[in-house]
Motif scaffolding. Sequence first.
Motif, PDB file in Angstrom:
ATOM      1  N   THR A   1       0.862  -1.180   0.000  1.00  0.00           N
ATOM      2  CA  THR A   1       0.000   0.000   0.000  1.00  0.00           C
ATOM      3  C   THR A   1       0.894   1.225   0.000  1.00  0.00           C
ATOM      4  O   THR A   1       1.831   1.312   0.795  1.00  0.00           O
ATOM      5  CB  THR A   1      -0.918   0.002   1.232  1.00  0.00           C
ATOM      6  OG1 THR A   1      -1.708  -1.191   1.208  1.00  0.00           O
ATOM      7  CG2 THR A   1      -1.833   1.204   1.229  1.00  0.00           C
ATOM      8  N   VAL A   2       0.615   2.166  -0.902  1.00  0.00           N
ATOM      9  CA  VAL A   2       1.404   3.392  -0.985  1.00  0.00           C
ATOM     10  C   VAL A   2       0.477   4.599  -1.026  1.00  0.00           C
ATOM     11  O   VAL A   2      -0.675   4.500  -1.414  1.00  0.00           O
ATOM     12  CB  VAL A   2       2.325   3.420  -2.230  1.00  0.00           C
ATOM     13  CG1 VAL A   2       3.362   2.340  -2.167  1.00  0.00           C
ATOM     14  CG2 VAL A   2       1.521   3.315  -3.502  1.00  0.00           C
ATOM     15  N   VAL A   3       1.014   5.725  -0.598  1.00  0.00           N
ATOM     16  CA  VAL A   3       0.283   6.988  -0.634  1.00  0.00           C
ATOM     17  C   VAL A   3       0.488   7.599  -2.014  1.00  0.00           C
ATOM     18  O   VAL A   3       1.587   7.587  -2.560  1.00  0.00           O
ATOM     19  CB  VAL A   3       0.795   7.938   0.470  1.00  0.00           C
ATOM     20  CG1 VAL A   3       0.142   9.307   0.362  1.00  0.00           C
ATOM     21  CG2 VAL A   3       0.524   7.327   1.828  1.00  0.00           C
ATOM     22  N   VAL A   4      -0.579   8.122  -2.580  1.00  0.00           N
ATOM     23  CA  VAL A   4      -0.535   8.736  -3.902  1.00  0.00           C
ATOM     24  C   VAL A   4      -0.799  10.229  -3.750  1.00  0.00           C
ATOM     25  O   VAL A   4      -1.728  10.626  -3.048  1.00  0.00           O
ATOM     26  CB  VAL A   4      -1.599   8.102  -4.830  1.00  0.00           C
ATOM     27  CG1 VAL A   4      -1.616   8.795  -6.176  1.00  0.00           C
ATOM     28  CG2 VAL A   4      -1.325   6.623  -4.991  1.00  0.00           C
ATOM     29  N   PRO A   5      -0.004  11.066  -4.411  1.00  0.00           N
ATOM     30  CA  PRO A   5      -0.256  12.504  -4.312  1.00  0.00           C
ATOM     31  C   PRO A   5      -1.554  12.870  -5.014  1.00  0.00           C
ATOM     32  O   PRO A   5      -2.024  12.147  -5.887  1.00  0.00           O
ATOM     33  CB  PRO A   5       0.946  13.126  -5.027  1.00  0.00           C
ATOM     34  CG  PRO A   5       1.408  12.063  -5.975  1.00  0.00           C
ATOM     35  CD  PRO A   5       1.108  10.748  -5.289  1.00  0.00           C
ATOM     36  N   ASN A   6      -2.145  14.007  -4.632  1.00  0.00           N
ATOM     37  CA  ASN A   6      -3.366  14.463  -5.282  1.00  0.00           C
ATOM     38  C   ASN A   6      -3.113  14.952  -6.692  1.00  0.00           C
ATOM     39  O   ASN A   6      -4.015  15.053  -7.494  1.00  0.00           O
ATOM     40  CB  ASN A   6      -4.028  15.578  -4.463  1.00  0.00           C
ATOM     41  CG  ASN A   6      -4.660  15.032  -3.210  1.00  0.00           C
ATOM     42  OD1 ASN A   6      -5.022  13.865  -3.149  1.00  0.00           O
ATOM     43  ND2 ASN A   6      -4.763  15.856  -2.192  1.00  0.00           N
ATOM     44  N   GLN A   7      -1.880  15.300  -7.003  1.00  0.00           N
ATOM     45  CA  GLN A   7      -1.511  15.755  -8.331  1.00  0.00           C
ATOM     46  C   GLN A   7      -0.219  15.076  -8.725  1.00  0.00           C
ATOM     47  O   GLN A   7       0.432  14.434  -7.925  1.00  0.00           O
ATOM     48  CB  GLN A   7      -1.333  17.269  -8.343  1.00  0.00           C
ATOM     49  CG  GLN A   7      -2.589  18.032  -7.963  1.00  0.00           C
ATOM     50  CD  GLN A   7      -2.310  19.524  -7.927  1.00  0.00           C
ATOM     51  OE1 GLN A   7      -1.288  19.988  -8.396  1.00  0.00           O
ATOM     52  NE2 GLN A   7      -3.235  20.271  -7.367  1.00  0.00           N
ATOM     53  N   ASN A   8       0.174  15.228  -9.986  1.00  0.00           N
ATOM     54  CA  ASN A   8       1.412  14.615 -10.474  1.00  0.00           C
ATOM     55  C   ASN A   8       2.635  15.423 -10.067  1.00  0.00           C
ATOM     56  O   ASN A   8       3.439  15.816 -10.886  1.00  0.00           O
ATOM     57  CB  ASN A   8       1.358  14.474 -11.991  1.00  0.00           C
ATOM     58  CG  ASN A   8       0.438  13.365 -12.415  1.00  0.00           C
ATOM     59  OD1 ASN A   8       0.386  12.333 -11.763  1.00  0.00           O
ATOM     60  ND2 ASN A   8      -0.296  13.572 -13.481  1.00  0.00           N
ATOM     61  N   LEU A   9       2.786  15.688  -8.780  1.00  0.00           N
ATOM     62  CA  LEU A   9       3.897  16.487  -8.297  1.00  0.00           C
ATOM     63  C   LEU A   9       5.037  15.624  -7.765  1.00  0.00           C
ATOM     64  O   LEU A   9       6.183  16.035  -7.793  1.00  0.00           O
ATOM     65  CB  LEU A   9       3.425  17.438  -7.188  1.00  0.00           C
ATOM     66  CG  LEU A   9       2.337  18.430  -7.600  1.00  0.00           C
ATOM     67  CD1 LEU A   9       1.867  19.222  -6.389  1.00  0.00           C
ATOM     68  CD2 LEU A   9       2.844  19.355  -8.685  1.00  0.00           C
ATOM     69  N   ASP A  10       4.715  14.475  -7.237  1.00  0.00           N
ATOM     70  CA  ASP A  10       5.718  13.644  -6.572  1.00  0.00           C
ATOM     71  C   ASP A  10       5.969  12.336  -7.309  1.00  0.00           C
ATOM     72  O   ASP A  10       6.147  11.298  -6.699  1.00  0.00           O
ATOM     73  CB  ASP A  10       5.270  13.338  -5.142  1.00  0.00           C
ATOM     74  CG  ASP A  10       5.180  14.585  -4.284  1.00  0.00           C
ATOM     75  OD1 ASP A  10       5.976  15.494  -4.514  1.00  0.00           O
ATOM     76  OD2 ASP A  10       4.321  14.619  -3.397  1.00  0.00           O
TER      77      ASP A  10
END
Length: 169
Positions: free
Chosen positions: A19-28
Amino acid sequence: MGNFLSQSVQVEWNGKTTTVVVPNQNLDLTEAYLQLAERFELGAGTIITGFVLDPQGGGPTCPFKIWGGLRGGERVRLITVETTVPAQVVPIPPSKMPAGWVRESTVPWTSLCSEDEGMRRGAAAALVGALQAHGFGFIEADNEQHAAWQRAVAASLSFFAMPAEEKAK
């Protein structure tokens, strides 16, 4: 990675799940790419190219560059390719790489150009070792070498911008 509004996504690859955290935008994207590569222990020749959204339901195939478009709560399966010449789909700056990789993969330009044959051979062997171990290498240059590199690039660009008749002379 991302901000406090980010959500987690369940990611599958080769029978493993994390399980990974996904940014709200394509910033990271770089950070997400590195995190996935680390968690799945991807080798230097394995490149993440995309993902399948809802793989059990036959969802769409998406390029990795839209990873930040995930909302959270989805299940995805990574799509990877194997190469004989390792490359990075997402450029990873040295500041985002593990420090040990950068140290092990850096060779001074002065060592490669040294008059001492043993130093040149050692530097060349270190560079080849870095390419084999990590799929990349760095050549550390000072301002003088950097200026020479910039002149060489400018001359190359100028040459290739010339008409074919001029290049043939």
